[in-house]
Write a protein that holds these residues in place. Sequence first.
Motif, PDB file in Angstrom:
ATOM      1  N   HIS A 100       0.851  -1.181   0.000  1.00  0.00           N
ATOM      2  CA  HIS A 100       0.000   0.000   0.000  1.00  0.00           C
ATOM      3  C   HIS A 100       0.890   1.236   0.000  1.00  0.00           C
ATOM      4  O   HIS A 100       1.633   1.467   0.948  1.00  0.00           O
ATOM      5  CB  HIS A 100      -0.908   0.000   1.222  1.00  0.00           C
ATOM      6  N   GLY A 102       0.557   4.245   0.533  1.00  0.00           N
ATOM      7  CA  GLY A 102       0.395   5.285   1.540  1.00  0.00           C
ATOM      8  C   GLY A 102       1.040   4.975   2.877  1.00  0.00           C
ATOM      9  O   GLY A 102       1.127   5.836   3.746  1.00  0.00           O
ATOM     10  N   ARG A 103       1.466   3.737   3.042  1.00  0.00           N
ATOM     11  CA  ARG A 103       2.021   3.332   4.331  1.00  0.00           C
ATOM     12  C   ARG A 103       3.536   3.507   4.323  1.00  0.00           C
ATOM     13  O   ARG A 103       4.181   3.357   3.287  1.00  0.00           O
ATOM     14  CB  ARG A 103       1.660   1.872   4.559  1.00  0.00           C
ATOM     15  N   ASN A 107       5.778   0.954   9.026  1.00  0.00           N
ATOM     16  CA  ASN A 107       4.432   0.509   9.369  1.00  0.00           C
ATOM     17  C   ASN A 107       4.003  -0.695   8.529  1.00  0.00           C
ATOM     18  O   ASN A 107       3.288  -1.573   9.013  1.00  0.00           O
ATOM     19  CB  ASN A 107       3.432   1.650   9.190  1.00  0.00           C
ATOM     20  N   SER A 111       3.069  -4.066  10.418  1.00  0.00           N
ATOM     21  CA  SER A 111       1.733  -4.653  10.304  1.00  0.00           C
ATOM     22  C   SER A 111       1.826  -6.123   9.905  1.00  0.00           C
ATOM     23  O   SER A 111       1.004  -6.938  10.327  1.00  0.00           O
ATOM     24  CB  SER A 111       0.873  -3.871   9.307  1.00  0.00           C
ATOM     25  N   LEU A 114       3.326  -8.114  13.206  1.00  0.00           N
ATOM     26  CA  LEU A 114       2.421  -8.284  14.343  1.00  0.00           C
ATOM     27  C   LEU A 114       1.563  -9.536  14.203  1.00  0.00           C
ATOM     28  O   LEU A 114       1.277 -10.203  15.200  1.00  0.00           O
ATOM     29  CB  LEU A 114       1.518  -7.051  14.473  1.00  0.00           C
ATOM     30  N   THR A 115       1.158  -9.873  12.972  1.00  0.00           N
ATOM     31  CA  THR A 115       0.274 -11.032  12.790  1.00  0.00           C
ATOM     32  C   THR A 115       0.931 -12.324  13.261  1.00  0.00           C
ATOM     33  O   THR A 115       0.249 -13.276  13.607  1.00  0.00           O
ATOM     34  CB  THR A 115      -0.106 -11.243  11.309  1.00  0.00           C
ATOM     35  N   ASP A 117       3.267 -12.392  15.747  1.00  0.00           N
ATOM     36  CA  ASP A 117       3.877 -12.103  17.054  1.00  0.00           C
ATOM     37  C   ASP A 117       5.360 -11.773  16.956  1.00  0.00           C
ATOM     38  O   ASP A 117       6.160 -12.191  17.796  1.00  0.00           O
ATOM     39  CB  ASP A 117       3.674 -13.286  18.026  1.00  0.00           C
TER      40      ASP A 117
ATOM     41  N   SER B   2      -3.126 -11.011  17.746  1.00  0.00           N
ATOM     42  CA  SER B   2      -2.025 -10.379  17.028  1.00  0.00           C
ATOM     43  C   SER B   2      -2.487  -9.843  15.675  1.00  0.00           C
ATOM     44  O   SER B   2      -2.018  -8.800  15.230  1.00  0.00           O
ATOM     45  CB  SER B   2      -0.896 -11.386  16.848  1.00  0.00           C
ATOM     46  N   VAL B   3      -3.437 -10.547  15.046  1.00  0.00           N
ATOM     47  CA  VAL B   3      -3.959 -10.066  13.766  1.00  0.00           C
ATOM     48  C   VAL B   3      -4.747  -8.770  13.985  1.00  0.00           C
ATOM     49  O   VAL B   3      -4.734  -7.861  13.157  1.00  0.00           O
ATOM     50  CB  VAL B   3      -4.843 -11.141  13.087  1.00  0.00           C
ATOM     51  N   THR B   5      -4.128  -6.411  16.305  1.00  0.00           N
ATOM     52  CA  THR B   5      -3.218  -5.263  16.434  1.00  0.00           C
ATOM     53  C   THR B   5      -2.648  -4.894  15.067  1.00  0.00           C
ATOM     54  O   THR B   5      -2.448  -3.716  14.776  1.00  0.00           O
ATOM     55  CB  THR B   5      -2.070  -5.559  17.418  1.00  0.00           C
ATOM     56  N   SER B   6      -2.410  -5.883  14.235  1.00  0.00           N
ATOM     57  CA  SER B   6      -1.922  -5.612  12.892  1.00  0.00           C
ATOM     58  C   SER B   6      -2.940  -4.797  12.091  1.00  0.00           C
ATOM     59  O   SER B   6      -2.599  -3.797  11.451  1.00  0.00           O
ATOM     60  CB  SER B   6      -1.627  -6.930  12.174  1.00  0.00           C
ATOM     61  N   LEU B   9      -3.150  -1.254  13.259  1.00  0.00           N
ATOM     62  CA  LEU B   9      -2.042  -0.452  12.715  1.00  0.00           C
ATOM     63  C   LEU B   9      -2.288  -0.129  11.240  1.00  0.00           C
ATOM     64  O   LEU B   9      -2.080   0.997  10.797  1.00  0.00           O
ATOM     65  CB  LEU B   9      -0.715  -1.207  12.885  1.00  0.00           C
ATOM     66  N   LYS B  10      -2.758  -1.131  10.484  1.00  0.00           N
ATOM     67  CA  LYS B  10      -2.985  -0.903   9.058  1.00  0.00           C
ATOM     68  C   LYS B  10      -3.952   0.248   8.832  1.00  0.00           C
ATOM     69  O   LYS B  10      -3.722   1.112   7.985  1.00  0.00           O
ATOM     70  CB  LYS B  10      -3.572  -2.163   8.409  1.00  0.00           C
ATOM     71  N   ILE B  11      -5.048   0.245   9.581  1.00  0.00           N
ATOM     72  CA  ILE B  11      -6.070   1.261   9.310  1.00  0.00           C
ATOM     73  C   ILE B  11      -5.612   2.635   9.793  1.00  0.00           C
ATOM     74  O   ILE B  11      -5.959   3.661   9.214  1.00  0.00           O
ATOM     75  CB  ILE B  11      -7.432   0.840   9.923  1.00  0.00           C
ATOM     76  N   SER B  13      -2.552   3.671   9.696  1.00  0.00           N
ATOM     77  CA  SER B  13      -1.359   4.150   9.008  1.00  0.00           C
ATOM     78  C   SER B  13      -1.618   4.544   7.560  1.00  0.00           C
ATOM     79  O   SER B  13      -0.678   4.675   6.795  1.00  0.00           O
ATOM     80  CB  SER B  13      -0.257   3.092   9.091  1.00  0.00           C
ATOM     81  N   ILE B  14      -2.881   4.715   7.180  1.00  0.00           N
ATOM     82  CA  ILE B  14      -3.112   5.282   5.847  1.00  0.00           C
ATOM     83  C   ILE B  14      -3.962   6.535   5.960  1.00  0.00           C
ATOM     84  O   ILE B  14      -4.805   6.667   6.840  1.00  0.00           O
ATOM     85  CB  ILE B  14      -3.739   4.290   4.843  1.00  0.00           C
ATOM     86  N   ARG B  15      -3.701   7.467   5.039  1.00  0.00           N
ATOM     87  CA  ARG B  15      -4.272   8.801   5.152  1.00  0.00           C
ATOM     88  C   ARG B  15      -5.770   8.796   4.919  1.00  0.00           C
ATOM     89  O   ARG B  15      -6.486   9.598   5.497  1.00  0.00           O
ATOM     90  CB  ARG B  15      -3.574   9.722   4.142  1.00  0.00           C
TER      91      ARG B  15
END
Lengths: 254, 258
Positions: A100, A102-103, A107, A111, A114-115, A117, B2-3, B5-6, B9-11, B13-15
């Motif tokens: 993506h 924009g990221r 990040n 991201s 994290l999935t 751990d 854990s998914v 938190t991922s 973060l994804k949502i 971290s985008i504008r």
Amino acid sequence: MVRRARGPPSRILYGVIELQHLTKRYGGTLAVDDLSFKVEPGHVTGFLGPNGAGKSTTMRLILGLDAPTSGRALVNGRAYTSLRRPMREVGALLDASAVHGGRSAYNHLLSLALTNDIGAARVAEVLAQVGLAGVARKRVGGFSLGMKQRLGIASALLGDPGVLMFDEPVNGLDPDGVRWIRDLMRSLAAEGRTVLLSSHLMSEMALTAERILIVGRGRLIAEATVAELTSRYPSLEDAYMALTAGSVQYGAAR
Amino acid sequence: MSVLTSEWLKIRSIRSTSLIIGLSLSAVLLGFGLAVMAAGMYDSAPVDRRPSARISDLEEVVVIVPQLCMGILGTLAMTSEYVTGLIRTSLTIVPRRWPLLGAKAAVVVAAALVIGPTVVFGTYFLSRWVLGDRFSGAYTVAFLDRLPVLATVSLTVPVFALLGLGLGALLRSTPAAISITVGLVYVIPIIIGNIPEPWSERLGSLMIAALPRQITGDGNANSVYGSLLPPVAAAAVLVAYAALPLLVAAWLLRRRDV
Ligand SMILES: Nc1ncnc2c1ncn2[C@@H]1O[C@H](COP(=O)(O)OP(=O)(O)OP(=O)(O)O)[C@@H](O)[C@H]1O
Ligand SMILES: [Mg+2]
């Protein structure tokens, strides 16, 4: 000092990819046709074949993204989809531009981490390893193709896995980057990892890989060491041309 | 976990996320503006015409904005991954697949559960303050009597978030999913208002906007929407709007090639 990803102490570093009569049909196209082979640790295995031969499809099948029509693919003796924290066993780069824009690089990687751990410290580590630490907070959309390739390689390395697969990672890299990938692939294999690498650059492959798998029209054409091929033919490129002569589907008229 | 938190973060971290949230919250300003205009019109009307002046419940007018915005947020959570190809990476590292969809659902619902009540209650209190006892005291009804409708109207916002997500995951296309969401809000109610009875009222009772006042038992007088459903049935229909597309999408996500 190399700090390992947080995780169970007894992880499998040695990995094996095994295909058993793997077959995939898309409508009328037989993309992968009864493919059986084993990829073993300790050396880079080159995965060669003309456009449309089924290399990318094979990798998607191994990763459980596409379901095989018949046959199966095993990673460390198990179906990939049964792995609970797959990043710790398999790292893959299929398409470096699949991010993506924009990221930020940081990040994006966090991201993914994290999935499974995996923590932020490991993200910083792989960013440094691929040389992107300086642009970690920059939006990925502004990255060059070569920087995206490095980012994709960083994501494959996040879980410090024993099995690695890269689909044409050398695309778009400058000579410096090409050499960097070559050295990285060879050192990952020397650490005892299993590395499957597809590419169309024969001279580069001759320098990087020790074993070669050649596919054409979804079928296995040849399985040999680079040494064997270069002793029978003038070069790896000549070997490839001779072996795939009957399997090129999308070639210009000669 | 854990998914989750991922995805959080994804949502973040985008504008586009902050744009969508900002747009959603601007609905409160819209409601405030409508209330000020209505008060001005009321005050400038001849005194003898004032008793017959009516006003819509402004929070139910402006809630369309967060409904659509959260629908789009839900859609983009999934379709942006298909557009960029990131979905292949996401499903490679979460091979069971459904936790990915589940985590996205949790994240967009959490956002919508903040946005929905903020817009609905914010607009309600501002309108109440601006309008006072104008319009035959439309906004002087005791808050506790209005609370059930305000709460259920707020809940339609997370329903839209899940509907958008489910449609996005099913159709894997941003324009297709958003068209259907917009169609449900704008186009279908217009069509339904123009078909013969009894179908107009029957179908009109099933529209999302018709459900809150059927759930609370108030009914939809003076509108294109019907009032045929008992509260429990209306609640079930509202839940189905959120759950059905999402469940079908989860089922398909497990079976389709990526
Ligand atoms: N999702 C799909 N739907 C339909 N056909 C597909 C799909 N994916 C691949 N194919 C077909 O399967 C065949 C193998 O494609 P694949 O991408 O695996 O080849 P490849 O060896 O990676 O080629 P290249 O060297 O050009 O990357 C091609 O004929 C392709 O058109
Ligand atoms: Mg390919």
